[in-house]
Motif scaffolding. Sequence first.
Motif, PDB file in Angstrom:
ATOM      1  N   TRP A 287       0.787  -0.984   0.005  1.00 14.23           N
ATOM      2  CA  TRP A 287      -0.102   0.101   0.325  1.00 14.23           C
ATOM      3  C   TRP A 287       1.166   1.124  -0.006  1.00 14.23           C
ATOM      4  CZ3 TRP A 287      -3.359  -2.319   4.199  1.00 14.23           C
ATOM      5  CH2 TRP A 287      -4.403  -3.187   3.836  1.00 14.23           C
ATOM      6  N   ILE A 288       2.373   0.697   0.825  1.00 14.38           N
ATOM      7  CA  ILE A 288       2.596   2.449   0.346  1.00 14.38           C
ATOM      8  C   ILE A 288       3.402   2.702  -0.522  1.00 14.38           C
ATOM      9  CG2 ILE A 288       5.122   3.291   1.539  1.00 14.38           C
ATOM     10  CD1 ILE A 288       4.913   2.167   4.341  1.00 14.38           C
ATOM     11  N   GLY A 289       4.059   1.791  -1.657  1.00 17.38           N
ATOM     12  CA  GLY A 289       4.326   1.238  -2.322  1.00 17.38           C
ATOM     13  C   GLY A 289       3.679   2.485  -3.299  1.00 17.38           C
ATOM     14  N   ALA A 290       2.234   1.513  -3.193  1.00 12.66           N
ATOM     15  CA  ALA A 290       1.119   2.406  -4.282  1.00 12.66           C
ATOM     16  C   ALA A 290       0.651   3.738  -3.991  1.00 12.66           C
ATOM     17  CB  ALA A 290      -0.247   0.768  -4.051  1.00 12.66           C
ATOM     18  N   GLY A 291       1.458   3.930  -2.806  1.00 12.04           N
ATOM     19  CA  GLY A 291       0.711   5.812  -2.861  1.00 12.04           C
ATOM     20  C   GLY A 291      -0.504   5.714  -1.415  1.00 12.04           C
ATOM     21  N   ARG A 292      -0.860   4.152  -1.181  1.00 13.92           N
ATOM     22  CA  ARG A 292      -2.168   4.199  -1.044  1.00 13.92           C
ATOM     23  C   ARG A 292      -2.298   4.609   0.824  1.00 13.92           C
ATOM     24  NH1 ARG A 292      -6.215  -0.241  -3.178  1.00 13.92           N
ATOM     25  NH2 ARG A 292      -8.148   1.274  -2.364  1.00 13.92           N
ATOM     26  N   ILE A 293      -1.076   4.932   1.503  1.00  8.42           N
ATOM     27  CA  ILE A 293      -0.761   4.479   2.751  1.00  8.42           C
ATOM     28  C   ILE A 293       0.783   5.288   2.114  1.00  8.42           C
ATOM     29  CG2 ILE A 293       0.466   3.746   4.896  1.00  8.42           C
ATOM     30  CD1 ILE A 293      -1.174   1.441   4.721  1.00  8.42           C
ATOM     31  N   LYS A 294       0.366   6.596   3.248  1.00 12.53           N
ATOM     32  CA  LYS A 294       1.452   7.317   2.879  1.00 12.53           C
ATOM     33  C   LYS A 294       1.930   7.548   4.394  1.00 12.53           C
ATOM     34  CE  LYS A 294      -0.649  10.932  -0.088  1.00 12.53           C
ATOM     35  NZ  LYS A 294      -0.999  12.110  -0.452  1.00 12.53           N
ATOM     36  N   VAL A 295       3.210   7.891   4.545  1.00 11.00           N
ATOM     37  CA  VAL A 295       3.654   7.146   6.281  1.00 11.00           C
ATOM     38  C   VAL A 295       3.777   9.162   6.963  1.00 11.00           C
ATOM     39  CG1 VAL A 295       6.048   6.633   7.568  1.00 11.00           C
ATOM     40  CG2 VAL A 295       4.808   5.039   5.613  1.00 11.00           C
ATOM     41  N   LYS A 296       3.291   8.819   8.236  1.00  9.83           N
ATOM     42  CA  LYS A 296       3.747  10.459   8.564  1.00  9.83           C
ATOM     43  C   LYS A 296       4.726   9.892   9.857  1.00  9.83           C
ATOM     44  CE  LYS A 296       2.263  13.393   7.924  1.00  9.83           C
ATOM     45  NZ  LYS A 296       3.258  14.673   6.711  1.00  9.83           N
ATOM     46  N   GLU A 297       5.375  10.913  10.262  1.00  4.50           N
ATOM     47  CA  GLU A 297       6.435  10.762  11.093  1.00  4.50           C
ATOM     48  C   GLU A 297       7.117  11.828  11.944  1.00  4.50           C
ATOM     49  OE1 GLU A 297       8.724   6.237   9.715  1.00  4.50           O
ATOM     50  OE2 GLU A 297       9.563   8.206   9.598  1.00  4.50           O
ATOM     51  N   HIS A 298       6.605  11.454  12.989  1.00  3.41           N
ATOM     52  CA  HIS A 298       7.504  12.707  14.113  1.00  3.41           C
ATOM     53  C   HIS A 298       8.586  12.240  14.651  1.00  3.41           C
ATOM     54  CE1 HIS A 298       5.698  16.964  17.124  1.00  3.41           C
ATOM     55  NE2 HIS A 298       7.229  16.204  16.558  1.00  3.41           N
ATOM     56  N   VAL A 299       9.744  13.099  14.068  1.00  5.56           N
ATOM     57  CA  VAL A 299      11.167  12.410  14.598  1.00  5.56           C
ATOM     58  C   VAL A 299      11.076  13.456  15.052  1.00  5.56           C
ATOM     59  CG1 VAL A 299      13.768  11.837  13.542  1.00  5.56           C
ATOM     60  CG2 VAL A 299      11.544  11.207  12.355  1.00  5.56           C
ATOM     61  N   VAL A 300      12.043  13.305  16.545  1.00  4.91           N
ATOM     62  CA  VAL A 300      12.903  14.427  17.778  1.00  4.91           C
ATOM     63  C   VAL A 300      14.457  13.973  17.535  1.00  4.91           C
ATOM     64  CG1 VAL A 300      13.333  15.282  19.499  1.00  4.91           C
ATOM     65  CG2 VAL A 300      10.632  14.623  18.944  1.00  4.91           C
ATOM     66  N   ARG A 301      15.151  15.083  16.827  1.00  8.32           N
ATOM     67  CA  ARG A 301      16.766  14.374  17.388  1.00  8.32           C
ATOM     68  C   ARG A 301      17.106  15.091  18.549  1.00  8.32           C
ATOM     69  NH1 ARG A 301      15.564  15.669  12.314  1.00  8.32           N
ATOM     70  NH2 ARG A 301      15.405  13.943  10.326  1.00  8.32           N
ATOM     71  N   GLY A 302      17.810  14.008  19.002  1.00  9.13           N
ATOM     72  CA  GLY A 302      18.803  14.368  20.694  1.00  9.13           C
ATOM     73  C   GLY A 302      19.305  13.639  21.224  1.00  9.13           C
ATOM     74  N   THR A 303      19.475  13.034  22.489  1.00  8.36           N
ATOM     75  CA  THR A 303      19.855  11.910  22.848  1.00  8.36           C
ATOM     76  C   THR A 303      18.560  11.117  23.996  1.00  8.36           C
ATOM     77  OG1 THR A 303      20.373  13.355  25.309  1.00  8.36           O
ATOM     78  CG2 THR A 303      21.869  13.228  23.190  1.00  8.36           C
ATOM     79  N   VAL A 304      20.096  10.252  24.438  1.00  7.34           N
ATOM     80  CA  VAL A 304      18.865   9.822  25.205  1.00  7.34           C
ATOM     81  C   VAL A 304      18.163  10.755  26.545  1.00  7.34           C
ATOM     82  CG1 VAL A 304      18.326   8.082  27.543  1.00  7.34           C
ATOM     83  CG2 VAL A 304      20.107   7.517  25.236  1.00  7.34           C
ATOM     84  N   ASP A 305      18.886  11.811  26.817  1.00  6.65           N
ATOM     85  CA  ASP A 305      18.728  12.522  28.435  1.00  6.65           C
ATOM     86  C   ASP A 305      16.923  13.084  27.559  1.00  6.65           C
ATOM     87  OD1 ASP A 305      20.776  12.386  29.923  1.00  6.65           O
ATOM     88  OD2 ASP A 305      21.899  13.513  29.019  1.00  6.65           O
ATOM     89  N   ASP A 306      16.366  13.175  26.272  1.00  5.53           N
ATOM     90  CA  ASP A 306      15.550  13.718  26.117  1.00  5.53           C
ATOM     91  C   ASP A 306      14.412  13.095  25.844  1.00  5.53           C
ATOM     92  OD1 ASP A 306      17.100  16.523  25.227  1.00  5.53           O
ATOM     93  OD2 ASP A 306      17.409  15.220  23.513  1.00  5.53           O
ATOM     94  N   PHE A 307      14.775  11.897  26.594  1.00  4.74           N
ATOM     95  CA  PHE A 307      13.303  10.991  26.358  1.00  4.74           C
ATOM     96  C   PHE A 307      12.037  11.336  27.435  1.00  4.74           C
ATOM     97  CE2 PHE A 307      11.436   7.549  28.433  1.00  4.74           C
ATOM     98  CZ  PHE A 307      10.422   6.792  27.561  1.00  4.74           C
ATOM     99  N   PRO A 308      12.273  11.477  28.846  1.00  6.65           N
ATOM    100  CA  PRO A 308      11.512  11.843  29.385  1.00  6.65           C
ATOM    101  C   PRO A 308      10.719  12.861  28.390  1.00  6.65           C
ATOM    102  CG  PRO A 308      13.713  11.415  30.429  1.00  6.65           C
ATOM    103  CD  PRO A 308      13.807  11.615  29.002  1.00  6.65           C
ATOM    104  N   GLU A 309      10.884  14.131  28.408  1.00  5.08           N
ATOM    105  CA  GLU A 309      10.099  14.912  27.470  1.00  5.08           C
ATOM    106  C   GLU A 309       9.854  15.186  26.480  1.00  5.08           C
ATOM    107  OE1 GLU A 309       8.690  18.929  27.126  1.00  5.08           O
ATOM    108  OE2 GLU A 309       9.272  17.655  28.773  1.00  5.08           O
ATOM    109  N   THR A 310      10.333  13.933  25.626  1.00  2.60           N
ATOM    110  CA  THR A 310       9.618  13.722  24.412  1.00  2.60           C
ATOM    111  C   THR A 310       8.403  12.818  24.423  1.00  2.60           C
ATOM    112  OG1 THR A 310      11.762  13.629  23.601  1.00  2.60           O
ATOM    113  CG2 THR A 310      10.634  12.778  22.047  1.00  2.60           C
ATOM    114  N   LEU A 311       8.557  11.824  25.534  1.00  7.01           N
ATOM    115  CA  LEU A 311       7.400  10.683  26.139  1.00  7.01           C
ATOM    116  C   LEU A 311       5.985  12.250  26.265  1.00  7.01           C
ATOM    117  CD1 LEU A 311       6.663   8.497  26.963  1.00  7.01           C
ATOM    118  CD2 LEU A 311       6.897   8.376  28.826  1.00  7.01           C
ATOM    119  N   GLN A 312       6.536  13.182  27.141  1.00  6.62           N
ATOM    120  CA  GLN A 312       5.405  13.883  27.471  1.00  6.62           C
ATOM    121  C   GLN A 312       4.432  14.548  25.891  1.00  6.62           C
ATOM    122  OE1 GLN A 312       5.182  12.038  30.278  1.00  6.62           O
ATOM    123  NE2 GLN A 312       3.529  14.325  30.634  1.00  6.62           N
ATOM    124  N   MET A 313       5.318  14.323  24.396  1.00 12.41           N
ATOM    125  CA  MET A 313       4.212  14.549  23.740  1.00 12.41           C
ATOM    126  C   MET A 313       3.367  14.127  23.836  1.00 12.41           C
ATOM    127  SD  MET A 313       8.402  16.435  20.983  1.00 12.41           S
ATOM    128  CE  MET A 313       7.015  16.161  20.000  1.00 12.41           C
TER     129      MET A 313
END
Length: 328
Positions: A287-313
């Motif tokens: 489905w992705i290859g045929a364009g019937r599913i579009k992948v939406k990703e929210h990428v936060v770039r950081g370190t392991v220290d950023d995990f707690p705050e990113t989880l709260q998002m």
Amino acid sequence: MRLAARPVGEVKPEDWEHRSEPLEEPGPGRFTGQTRVISLDPAMRGWLDDRPSYVPPVGIGEVMRAGSVVEVTASDHPDFQPGDHVVGMFGVQEYVVSDGRGAMKIDTSLAPPSTYLGALGMPGMTAYFGLLDVGALKDGETVVVSGAAGAVGTIAGQIAKAKGCRVVGIAGGPEKCALLTDELGFDAAIDYRADDVKKALREHAPDGIDVYFDNVGGDILDAALTRLAMHARVVVCGAISQYNNTTPVKGPSNYLSLLVRRARMEGFVVFDYAKRYAQAAQEISAWIGAGRIKVKEHVVRGTVDDFPETLQMLFRGENVGKLVLELS
């Protein structure tokens, strides 16, 4: 990142401990990997509570449970070589040492590592089996998805569209609602923050809801129960509106609609379908290859220290699509 205390209500910074330890050599039958991407999922909140669930809670002092993609850096394991990318439940840590159980090699030339944690990972599997197996979806039905702009919701709605259904998404805010209809092909979107949800469901599902895919619980679930079609199926995937409660979980007060409409309401855990993941991934990939599913990703770039705050998002509704932490 280790759990330091059981959270009460919202997870707080003091509930975590960031500890550094020497990295072990892999040893016979093991490999060492460097974490590239960590998955953040609403289910993580439930894993922190010491109560009966489908998996044991994360123990105090234990590394936080999480799916992640690692790159193998050293190996004394016959199935994994340096340079391989591997997905598994490796936890929130910069490096891992693994015996390979539960680990699966992935091909990052076909999709980025983050997609193996999203559309081709647990959220994609959850949407696929929840909708098609638990929801017993049929062509032409009316499907309503709550939490529709999240990792599972975006995929569930698009699978329903690929199956020829009318799809209504419920999300928070005009930007998310516009994404659903303008980019992902949903037939309608309801902004639960601004709209009268019951009234909007009457408008957008005039003949009733055949399948309600519930990711949020609470008042939204109650509203959907008032609009069920005959023999409807309510798929209980999650209840993110209830996860940080300090009071008892709010159950559905309109459950007698299940009786009147001869409907059923069923929960499920995606791990029960593990033997069929390859089948689901193959169809989702097509489905992705045929364009019937579009992948939406929210990428936060950081370190392991950023995990707690990113989880709260997740619990502030700040992510669109699959939320991941990419380690830099």
